[in-house]
Design a protein around this motif. Structure first.
Motif, PDB file in Angstrom:
ATOM      1  N   GLN A   1      13.227 -30.870 -73.987  1.00 44.81           N
ATOM      2  CA  GLN A   1      13.411 -29.529 -74.558  1.00 44.81           C
ATOM      3  C   GLN A   1      14.855 -29.295 -74.991  1.00 44.81           C
ATOM      4  OE1 GLN A   1      11.406 -26.255 -72.348  1.00 44.81           O
ATOM      5  NE2 GLN A   1      10.543 -27.871 -71.088  1.00 44.81           N
ATOM      6  N   LEU A   2      15.795 -30.040 -74.404  1.00 43.40           N
ATOM      7  CA  LEU A   2      17.207 -29.865 -74.750  1.00 43.40           C
ATOM      8  C   LEU A   2      17.560 -30.522 -76.088  1.00 43.40           C
ATOM      9  CD1 LEU A   2      18.919 -30.477 -71.293  1.00 43.40           C
ATOM     10  CD2 LEU A   2      18.925 -28.341 -72.579  1.00 43.40           C
ATOM     11  N   GLN A   3      16.664 -31.347 -76.617  1.00 48.14           N
ATOM     12  CA  GLN A   3      16.960 -32.060 -77.865  1.00 48.14           C
ATOM     13  C   GLN A   3      17.197 -31.110 -79.032  1.00 48.14           C
ATOM     14  OE1 GLN A   3      13.716 -34.831 -78.337  1.00 48.14           O
ATOM     15  NE2 GLN A   3      14.430 -36.172 -76.662  1.00 48.14           N
ATOM     16  N   GLY A   4      16.579 -29.942 -78.985  1.00 47.99           N
ATOM     17  CA  GLY A   4      16.776 -28.981 -80.072  1.00 47.99           C
ATOM     18  C   GLY A   4      18.062 -28.203 -79.947  1.00 47.99           C
ATOM     19  N   SER A   5      18.696 -28.256 -78.781  1.00 42.32           N
ATOM     20  CA  SER A   5      19.900 -27.449 -78.545  1.00 42.32           C
ATOM     21  C   SER A   5      21.185 -28.265 -78.570  1.00 42.32           C
ATOM     22  CB  SER A   5      19.798 -26.741 -77.186  1.00 42.32           C
ATOM     23  OG  SER A   5      18.615 -26.001 -77.087  1.00 42.32           O
ATOM     24  N   LEU A   6      21.100 -29.547 -78.224  1.00 43.08           N
ATOM     25  CA  LEU A   6      22.291 -30.382 -78.116  1.00 43.08           C
ATOM     26  C   LEU A   6      22.128 -31.655 -78.948  1.00 43.08           C
ATOM     27  CD1 LEU A   6      22.769 -30.096 -74.245  1.00 43.08           C
ATOM     28  CD2 LEU A   6      24.114 -28.898 -75.984  1.00 43.08           C
ATOM     29  N   SER A   7      23.241 -32.202 -79.400  1.00 43.64           N
ATOM     30  CA  SER A   7      23.198 -33.436 -80.189  1.00 43.64           C
ATOM     31  C   SER A   7      22.779 -34.601 -79.306  1.00 43.64           C
ATOM     32  CB  SER A   7      24.576 -33.718 -80.795  1.00 43.64           C
ATOM     33  OG  SER A   7      25.503 -34.025 -79.755  1.00 43.64           O
TER      34      SER A   7
ATOM     35  N   PRO B   1      16.059 -24.541 -69.942  1.00 46.26           N
ATOM     36  CA  PRO B   1      16.778 -25.403 -70.897  1.00 46.26           C
ATOM     37  C   PRO B   1      17.954 -24.682 -71.562  1.00 46.26           C
ATOM     38  CG  PRO B   1      14.414 -25.695 -71.141  1.00 46.26           C
ATOM     39  CD  PRO B   1      14.605 -24.555 -70.185  1.00 46.26           C
ATOM     40  N   GLU B   2      17.791 -23.376 -71.819  1.00 52.30           N
ATOM     41  CA  GLU B   2      18.877 -22.617 -72.452  1.00 52.30           C
ATOM     42  C   GLU B   2      20.102 -22.554 -71.536  1.00 52.30           C
ATOM     43  OE1 GLU B   2      15.049 -21.776 -74.156  1.00 52.30           O
ATOM     44  OE2 GLU B   2      15.740 -21.472 -72.089  1.00 52.30           O
TER      45      GLU B   2
ATOM     46  N   ALA C   1      21.785 -26.046 -71.345  1.00 47.28           N
ATOM     47  CA  ALA C   1      22.574 -26.322 -72.554  1.00 47.28           C
ATOM     48  C   ALA C   1      23.922 -25.599 -72.481  1.00 47.28           C
ATOM     49  CB  ALA C   1      21.803 -25.893 -73.796  1.00 47.28           C
ATOM     50  N   HIS C   2      23.895 -24.376 -72.028  1.00 45.47           N
ATOM     51  CA  HIS C   2      25.144 -23.606 -71.905  1.00 45.47           C
ATOM     52  C   HIS C   2      26.055 -24.218 -70.837  1.00 45.47           C
ATOM     53  CE1 HIS C   2      27.931 -20.298 -71.950  1.00 45.47           C
ATOM     54  NE2 HIS C   2      27.697 -20.031 -70.664  1.00 45.47           N
TER      55      HIS C   2
ATOM     56  N   GLU D   1      27.915 -27.111 -72.190  1.00 45.62           N
ATOM     57  CA  GLU D   1      29.049 -26.671 -73.008  1.00 45.62           C
ATOM     58  C   GLU D   1      30.230 -26.278 -72.125  1.00 45.62           C
ATOM     59  OE1 GLU D   1      29.405 -26.857 -76.204  1.00 45.62           O
ATOM     60  OE2 GLU D   1      27.396 -27.642 -76.529  1.00 45.62           O
TER      61      GLU D   1
END
Length: 857
Positions: free
Chosen positions: A612-618, A639-640, A643-644, A647
């Motif tokens: 699910q993280l593939q859409g948020s991170l490279s 997942p949100e 991802a944060h 970062e």
């Protein structure tokens, strides 16, 4: 000629030290009121007569109104007077009122005096509920009796007995407003004895309606003798407690706080200590339940009483259900007044009809039910017809909660299941359990019903679908209703309750398998929450042991639902998003164990999250962090959020510490701390929060494989300055972690607030458990104690000073009780297994618990 002494401050002092201020015998509030009112009558008449002799005044009548008029004058109750005058003499009254009031005020009495004509009284009573109800209880004191007689002749004829339904509507609105004001959980624990639900104001509301509707001062004349006797005892008990509240506080005090609960219980003959408080508060809750039911029933009678024309129409529209019951206008009516006495099993048929037609009982039917209670005997309880009907109601599920509540209110539930009467009104003397045990059980059933109906579909979709699909819903509801039945014993309530449920189930005709399933749910109803909140759910041994206790997937689903309902029914904010995450994680991992009949595969959740993280991170960032993120961490965040967090971790190349927060309520926030891991980090963070008066409610600590520490805390600030305190936290933590200033130096500089009296709250037993069985790699330290600011810092500091490395923690706050669990290793990365070291560790943490409490006191 007898000399009449002047009314002075000294005479007021002697009055206050007269029978008014002597201890109130627990059994004689009426005698106390009589003595107190007579003493006050004498003083006020003397003051009134002296005032009339000092200045020219018109003909007037002095009337006691409100509680003083009823003769219910507590030690520090306010005193309401009415000065009745002829319409043409109003301008000459102010000097007289002053001459009456000033001497009484000088004595320290809380006196008010209104002056009105008869016409003004009647006009205001038609529009002002307070004036109307105060006049209902008016009592002649002195002056022109003819004025008093004329007022009450006209008031009774033109006001009190007119528009009774409007009076009931106004009182019902007032009751709802009061209940809303006092619905906060704090008022359930420290109730307002006058204005709260089932308080003295509710009883007066019922009396006023009876006076208006049935034209009698004898409120007990419309009740069954047994009912009226119980109600009289309930009211007397509340008055006894309220009188003691006034005496002990030295003022008008209606909030039964923990401090006064502890003081009053032994005065009234209950055992000293928490047990006596629990016994007294049980009697309090039983009393308020009776009074609340009385007020609601009387109001409902008037509010739903149809006009003669409508009665005739309803009679014509009445539809016969069977030989015993008919329905009209959404109410079940009894065709034969003695049907229940002839055949008591019809009581359960009545409830089945209420469920089928979603109808209420006519108040006459409710009276018939209460009159039939003596016929609910062992023969009734073992009747196949009765028990099939009862479990049929539970199986259909619709409207079960209100039906069970109605059974409880009418006394039928405790007659049908006598064991339930033993938990009625019982409380826990703590800050976590808001409701008495019986009410909590009924609320838990209600929570299951709300869950099934979709009330929480957005919040807990998985639980909602399980509630709609669960097998044997009647067994789940039966177990939920009785899950705390063992609290009537002095044993482990889960085990004792399971034994009782087996006996009850057999008596009610359940099969052995059904009884054992219900007993299992009762015996294990705390297992899921304690496992989720106190153990590492990524430890395969934890899932394996839990699954072995549960035995199969269906029982897991039922236990998950019961756990949700149990926590939700505690009240307040017992159910949190964090508990939701942990319980769902435990459920899903255990489900996979049963479905595959093998050990749970902990990486499944992690693999799903990474996808699910593939859409948020490279892909570059994902590949950098994929092997660093522990599965325990992945299972706790969306997942949100993950991802944060990544970062944030990437920003550590520029900043050594990142602290951010979300203020979720005026006094609460979620705080995220991201930095490089180091020895004692968790202790320093909690210490910084302690410095800034932030109380930690929950915490998650995680160390990634690349050495990044990502910790989340839910904190609260009782001063209303949470934003300022969080800004200071960030500043302090940077200085502490950078080594500019040791945390102990900051703690020494911290200014303590001295001289502030601490609020008395229930004590919490201290306990430190050291567990080397539930984890293959870590020693588990479980600390239970009284919550206070900085306790988590003290515990982590004690562990760090002992040479422990904290790898994992579960932090829980239940009212004023903390249950903190730490997974630790020694400085060599090993469990602390040597007996001497285990004992030494236990003593170290226990001493810190004790010394911290002494600092607070």
């Amino acid at each position: 000629m007898q000399f009449d002494p002047p009314i002075t401050k000294d005479s007021g002092t002697s009055f206050k030290n007269s029978p008014v201020q002597t201890p109130v015998p627990a059994s004689s509030p009426r005698d106390f009121f009589r003595q107190n009112s007579e003493s006050m009558d004498s003083l006020i008449r003397k003051t009134f007569q002296k005032a009339q002799s000092q200045i020219p005044s018109p003909s007037v009548c002095l009337i006691a109104v409100g509680g003083y008029g009823r003769g219910e004058l507590g030690p520090h109750s306010d005193i309401d007077l009415l000065l009745l005058y002829a319409a043409s003499k109003k301008e000459s009254l102010p000097p007289l009122v002053e001459k009456i009031l000033y001497p009484l005020w000088d004595l320290g009495l809380d006196v008010s005096c209104s002056s009105r004509s008869i016409h003004e009284c009647l006009k205001l009573a038609q529009s002002d509920l307070h004036i109307k109800t105060s006049l209902i209880d008016g009592r002649y004191l002195d002056g022109e009796y003819e004025f008093f007689r004329n007022l009450y002749r006209l008031f009774t004829k033109n006001v009190l007995h007119q528009k009774v339904k409007k009076l009931a509507e106004s009182l019902a609105d007032d009751l709802r407003l009061r209940y809303r004001k006092y619905e906060d959980p704090a008022y359930a624990l420290e109730p307002n004895i006058k204005e709260g639900e089932g308080g003295l104001r509710d009883f007066q509301a019922g009396r006023w309606i009876i006076r208006a509707k049935y034209k009698t001062d004898r409120w007990d004349s419309i009740l069954f003798p047994d009912h009226s006797r119980l109600l009289e005892k309930s009211v007397e008990f509340l008055w006894t407690v309220r009188n003691q509240l006034h005496l002990l506080s030295g003022r008008r005090q209606d909030d039964l706080t923990f401090e006064f609960q502890e003081k009053i219980a032994p005065i009234l003959g209950f055992r000293p200590g928490p047990e006596g408080v629990e016994e007294m508060m049980r009697q309090y809750h039983l009393s308020t339940q009776r009074i609340s039911n009385f007020a609601q029933d009387i109001l409902d009678r008037v509010l739903h009483d149809p006009s003669p024309a409508k009665k005739a129409l309803l009679f014509l529209q009445r539809r016969k259900i069977d030989d015993h019951f008919a329905i009209a206008d959404g109410e079940i009516h009894l065709l034969d007044p003695v049907a229940f006495k002839r055949d008591p099993t019809q009581l359960m048929s009545l409830l089945a009809h209420c469920q089928k037609y979603q109808a209420k009982m006519d108040f006459r039917v409710e009276e018939a039910v209460m009159e039939t209670l003596p016929f609910v005997d062992d023969l009734f309880r073992s009747s196949q017809k009765v028990n099939l009907a009862f479990f049929g109601i539970l199986k259909k599920g619709k409207g079960v909660a209100p039906l069970l509540k109605k059974m409880h209110d009418l006394g039928l539930l405790s007659r049908y299941i006598p064991e339930f009467s033993e938990i009625a009104g019982r409380i826990h003397y703590d800050l976590y359990h808001v409701h008495p045990v019986d009410i909590h059980a009924l609320l838990a059933v209600e929570e299951l019903e709300k869950l099934k109906n979709g009330s929480y579909e957005n919040e807990v979709p998985l639980l909602t679908s399980l509630a709609r699909e669960v097998e044997q819903p009647e067994i789940l509801l039966f177990a939920t209703l009785l899950h705390d039945i063992g609290k009537s014993t002095n044993r482990d309530h889960s085990l004792a309750g399971a034994e009782m449920v087996k006996r009850i189930g057999a008596r009610m005709g359940l099969s052995q398998e059904e009884s054992e399933r219900a007993a299992f749910l009762v015996s294990q109803h705390l297992l899921m929450v304690t496992t989720a909140l106190r153990r590492d759910l990524n430890d395969e041994q934890v899932i394996f042991r839990f699954a072995n206790e549960i035995r199969n997937l269906n029982q897991l689903k039922m236990l998950y639902l019961l756990t949700f309902a149990d926590i939700k029914a505690v009240g307040g904010e017992a159910w949190t998003s964090w508990k939701n995450i942990l319980l769902m994680d435990l459920f899903l991992k255990t489900s996979r164990f049963f479905e595959r009949n093998t050990r749970a595969e902990p990486l499944v959740k992690g693999m799903d999250t990474m996808k699910q993280l593939q859409g948020s991170l490279s892909s570059e960032i994902l590949s950098e962090y994929a092997d660093c993120l522990p599965d325990r961490y992945l299972s706790c965040y969306s997942p949100e959020d993950i991802a944060h967090h990544i970062e944030l971790a990437r920003s550590l190349e520029k900043e050594s510490l990142l602290v951010e927060w979300e203020i979720e309520k005026a006094s609460q926030a979620k705080v995220t701390v991201c930095t490089r891991d180091r020895y004692g980090l968790f202790s320093r963070i909690t210490g910084s929060m302690f410095l800034n008066r932030l109380n930690i409610l929950e915490a998650q600590i995680h160390t990634w494989g690349n050495g990044v520490a990502l910790d989340t805390f839910w904190v609260e600030d009782s001063t209303g300055e949470i934003e300022r305190r969080l800004l200071q936290l960030r500043k302090d933590l940077k200085e502490i972690l950078s080594g500019k200033i040791p945390i102990k130096d900051l703690l020494l500089k911290r200014k303590e607030s001295n001289g502030i009296k601490q609020k008395i709250i229930p004590k919490v037993a201290r306990e430190v458990k050291i567990n080397n069985q539930d984890s293959d790699f870590f020693t588990i330290v479980e600390v239970t104690g009284e919550n206070r600011l900085g306790i988590l810092y003290e515990m982590t500091e004690a562990l760090t000073d002992f040479g422990c490395d904290i790898h994992f923690a579960r932090i829980s706050t239940l009212g004023n009780r903390i249950v903190d669990v730490f997974y630790i290793q020694d400085e060599w990365g090993e469990k602390i297994a040597e007996r001497n070291k285990v004992d030494q560790l236990r003593r170290t943490v226990s001493l810190r618990l004790v010394s911290g409490e002494h600092k607070e006191s």
